[in-house]
Scaffold this active site. Structure first.
Site, mmCIF file in Angstrom:
data_model
loop_
_atom_site.group_PDB
_atom_site.id
_atom_site.type_symbol
_atom_site.label_atom_id
_atom_site.label_comp_id
_atom_site.label_asym_id
_atom_site.label_seq_id
_atom_site.Cartn_x
_atom_site.Cartn_y
_atom_site.Cartn_z
ATOM 1 N N ASN A 1 0.817 -1.223 0.000
ATOM 2 C CA ASN A 1 0.000 0.000 0.000
ATOM 3 C C ASN A 1 0.850 1.273 0.000
ATOM 4 O O ASN A 1 0.400 2.325 -0.447
ATOM 5 C CB ASN A 1 -0.908 -0.029 1.243
ATOM 6 N N ILE B 1 -9.955 9.172 -2.260
ATOM 7 C CA ILE B 1 -10.186 8.639 -0.915
ATOM 8 C C ILE B 1 -9.790 9.730 0.075
ATOM 9 O O ILE B 1 -8.626 10.159 0.102
ATOM 10 C CB ILE B 1 -9.338 7.365 -0.656
ATOM 11 N N TYR C 1 3.000 10.184 -11.628
ATOM 12 C CA TYR C 1 2.290 9.372 -10.613
ATOM 13 C C TYR C 1 1.417 8.335 -11.316
ATOM 14 O O TYR C 1 1.471 7.142 -10.992
ATOM 15 C CB TYR C 1 1.451 10.281 -9.711
ATOM 16 N N GLY C 2 0.613 8.759 -12.280
ATOM 17 C CA GLY C 2 -0.233 7.814 -13.009
ATOM 18 C C GLY C 2 0.599 6.789 -13.759
ATOM 19 O O GLY C 2 0.255 5.602 -13.812
ATOM 20 N N ALA C 3 1.711 7.229 -14.322
ATOM 21 C CA ALA C 3 2.581 6.300 -15.056
ATOM 22 C C ALA C 3 3.156 5.239 -14.120
ATOM 23 O O ALA C 3 3.270 4.062 -14.485
ATOM 24 C CB ALA C 3 3.707 7.079 -15.740
ATOM 25 N N ALA C 4 3.515 5.648 -12.916
ATOM 26 C CA ALA C 4 4.046 4.680 -11.937
ATOM 27 C C ALA C 4 2.968 3.670 -11.553
ATOM 28 O O ALA C 4 3.239 2.464 -11.435
ATOM 29 C CB ALA C 4 4.565 5.420 -10.698
ATOM 30 N N LYS C 5 1.750 4.147 -11.362
ATOM 31 C CA LYS C 5 0.659 3.222 -11.013
ATOM 32 C C LYS C 5 0.319 2.310 -12.205
ATOM 33 O O LYS C 5 -0.088 1.160 -12.004
ATOM 34 C CB LYS C 5 -0.568 4.004 -10.545
HETATM 35 N N1 NAP Z 1 -6.016 8.944 -1.103
HETATM 36 C C1 NAP Z 1 -6.324 8.800 -2.381
HETATM 37 O O1 NAP Z 1 -7.190 9.546 -2.924
HETATM 38 C C2 NAP Z 1 -5.685 7.708 -3.204
HETATM 39 C C3 NAP Z 1 -6.214 7.451 -4.469
HETATM 40 C C4 NAP Z 1 -5.647 6.458 -5.260
HETATM 41 C C5 NAP Z 1 -4.567 5.728 -4.769
HETATM 42 N N2 NAP Z 1 -4.068 5.995 -3.544
HETATM 43 C C6 NAP Z 1 -2.933 5.170 -3.100
HETATM 44 O O2 NAP Z 1 -3.237 4.607 -1.833
HETATM 45 C C7 NAP Z 1 -2.029 4.294 -1.150
HETATM 46 C C8 NAP Z 1 -2.119 4.807 0.285
HETATM 47 O O3 NAP Z 1 -2.155 6.220 0.278
HETATM 48 P P1 NAP Z 1 -3.101 7.087 1.219
HETATM 49 O O4 NAP Z 1 -4.088 7.753 0.370
HETATM 50 O O5 NAP Z 1 -3.556 6.287 2.377
HETATM 51 O O6 NAP Z 1 -2.083 8.248 1.676
HETATM 52 P P2 NAP Z 1 -1.146 8.371 2.957
HETATM 53 O O7 NAP Z 1 -1.998 8.599 4.160
HETATM 54 O O8 NAP Z 1 -0.138 9.399 2.609
HETATM 55 O O9 NAP Z 1 -0.462 6.937 3.118
HETATM 56 C C9 NAP Z 1 0.729 6.549 2.462
HETATM 57 C C10 NAP Z 1 1.560 5.754 3.449
HETATM 58 O O10 NAP Z 1 2.685 5.189 2.784
HETATM 59 C C11 NAP Z 1 3.824 5.339 3.596
HETATM 60 N N3 NAP Z 1 4.990 5.394 2.709
HETATM 61 C C12 NAP Z 1 5.181 6.220 1.644
HETATM 62 N N4 NAP Z 1 6.367 5.998 1.072
HETATM 63 C C13 NAP Z 1 6.944 4.997 1.786
HETATM 64 C C14 NAP Z 1 8.196 4.329 1.712
HETATM 65 N N5 NAP Z 1 9.125 4.658 0.791
HETATM 66 N N6 NAP Z 1 8.477 3.351 2.607
HETATM 67 C C15 NAP Z 1 7.567 3.030 3.561
HETATM 68 N N7 NAP Z 1 6.367 3.627 3.692
HETATM 69 C C16 NAP Z 1 6.072 4.607 2.820
HETATM 70 C C17 NAP Z 1 3.590 6.634 4.388
HETATM 71 O O11 NAP Z 1 4.228 6.623 5.650
HETATM 72 P P3 NAP Z 1 5.674 7.303 5.896
HETATM 73 O O12 NAP Z 1 5.639 8.643 5.234
HETATM 74 O O13 NAP Z 1 5.780 7.366 7.388
HETATM 75 O O14 NAP Z 1 6.663 6.358 5.307
HETATM 76 C C18 NAP Z 1 2.073 6.606 4.583
HETATM 77 O O15 NAP Z 1 1.721 5.998 5.820
HETATM 78 C C19 NAP Z 1 -0.898 4.900 -1.977
HETATM 79 O O16 NAP Z 1 -0.272 3.885 -2.742
HETATM 80 C C20 NAP Z 1 -1.622 5.887 -2.870
HETATM 81 O O17 NAP Z 1 -0.918 6.120 -4.078
HETATM 82 C C21 NAP Z 1 -4.596 6.960 -2.752
#
Ligand code: NAP
Length: 242
Positions: free
Chosen positions: A77, A179, A146-150
């Site tokens: 995640n 979200i 970002y989209g390209a990575a996903k």
């Molecule tokens: N929220 C949205 O609208 C949305 C939509 C589509 C997809 N997503 C995807 O959902 C996933 C979760 O994101 P979220 O929305 O819940 O945002 P978030 O609250 O920012 O959660 C991301 C988590 O990933 C951890 N993280 C990031 N880089 C890391 C690394 N290199 N090593 C270890 N931990 C890492 C962060 O903790 P630390 O900073 O403490 O490491 C944080 O707890 C992501 O993959 C995001 O791309 C989110």
């Protein structure tokens, strides 16, 4: 009892996913970079915290001894749009070098975190295990690097589903739309943009971390054993593929 790993489990979607499994009686380990955030969440949801930057191979190798020997469910995640908090972070670079760095940052944050965690833990994955990776509708709708990575995650998932399939291990991507109640937007989501993203849904509302956790929970269940190599959108229909 299943052993479940949730990367990025300290906040947002990862926190809700960790809580979902802990509430269902599973042993949950959450990983992330910020020790204080991770420990607070682990205490609150009943999980174990392991501090680790999942884009750094050596940190993962060092963390391995703190992780369970048997893993039933791996939820990749960790990630996010690395360019959101870093809009001014590369001022010292030339404009072209800033673009290069922005693309590398998103590749590290979203692709390497999942690929390295899965590769490091592959041998510990049990037969009939589950690998679930959080993508994004941005893989189909845009959002630059970002989209390209996903999108890269979706292609990689097809590969690991083929590699793991003979052992009964499934691999799927869960791709959320907007979200809320996460740190994703770093407090920079304007009301106008939020309204626009909600208007794009068929349900007329923003998604929550619990909406995503419920789908992850299903994909991790025995009932989902014939669902693999898929991308499941949890977005209220915002991306409909038309
Ligand atoms: N929220 C949205 O609208 C949305 C939509 C589509 C997809 N997503 C995807 O959902 C996933 C979760 O994101 P979220 O929305 O819940 O945002 P978030 O609250 O920012 O959660 C991301 C988590 O990933 C951890 N993280 C990031 N880089 C890391 C690394 N290199 N090593 C270890 N931990 C890492 C962060 O903790 P630390 O900073 O403490 O490491 C944080 O707890 C992501 O993959 C995001 O791309 C989110």
């Amino acid at each position: 009892m299943r052993h479940v790993i949730v990367t990025g489990g300290g906040t947002g979607i990862g926190r809700a996913v960790g809580a979902w499994f802990a509430d269902h009686g599973d042993d949950v380990t959450i990983l992330g970079r910020r020790a204080d955030v991770l420990k607070r969440t682990a205490d609150e949801i009943g999980a174990t915290a392991v501090v680790c930057d999942l884009s750094a191979p050596q940190q993962i190798e060092s963390a391995l001894e703190q992780l369970p020997e048997r893993i039933d469910v791996l939820v990749n995640n960790a990630g996010g749009n690395a360019n959101v908090p870093q809009l001014d972070a590369h001022d010292d670079l030339t404009p072209l070098a800033q673009i290069a760095q922005g693309w590398r940052d998103n590749f590290d944050a979203n692709v390497l975190t999942a690929v390295l965690a899965t590769s490091a833990l592959e041998k510990r994955l049990q037969d009939d295990g589950r690998v679930i990776t959080i993508g994004s509708i941005a893989a189909r709708t845009g959002a630059g690097s970002y989209g390209a990575a996903k999108a890269a995650i979706e292609a990689w998932n097809v590969t690991i589903a083929a590699e793991f399939g003979a052992r009964g291990i499934t691999a799927n991507v869960v791709a959320p739309g907007l979200i809320v109640e996460t740190e994703f937007f770093r407090g920079r989501l304007s009301q106008e943009r939020r309204d626009r993203l909600v208007a794009a849904t068929r349900t007329g509302r923003a998604g929550t971390p619990e909406d995503v956790a419920a789908v992850v929970g299903f994909l991790a269940s025995p009932a989902a054993r014939h669902v693999t190599s898929q991308v499941v959108h949890v977005d209220g229909g915002a991306y409909s593929g038309l």
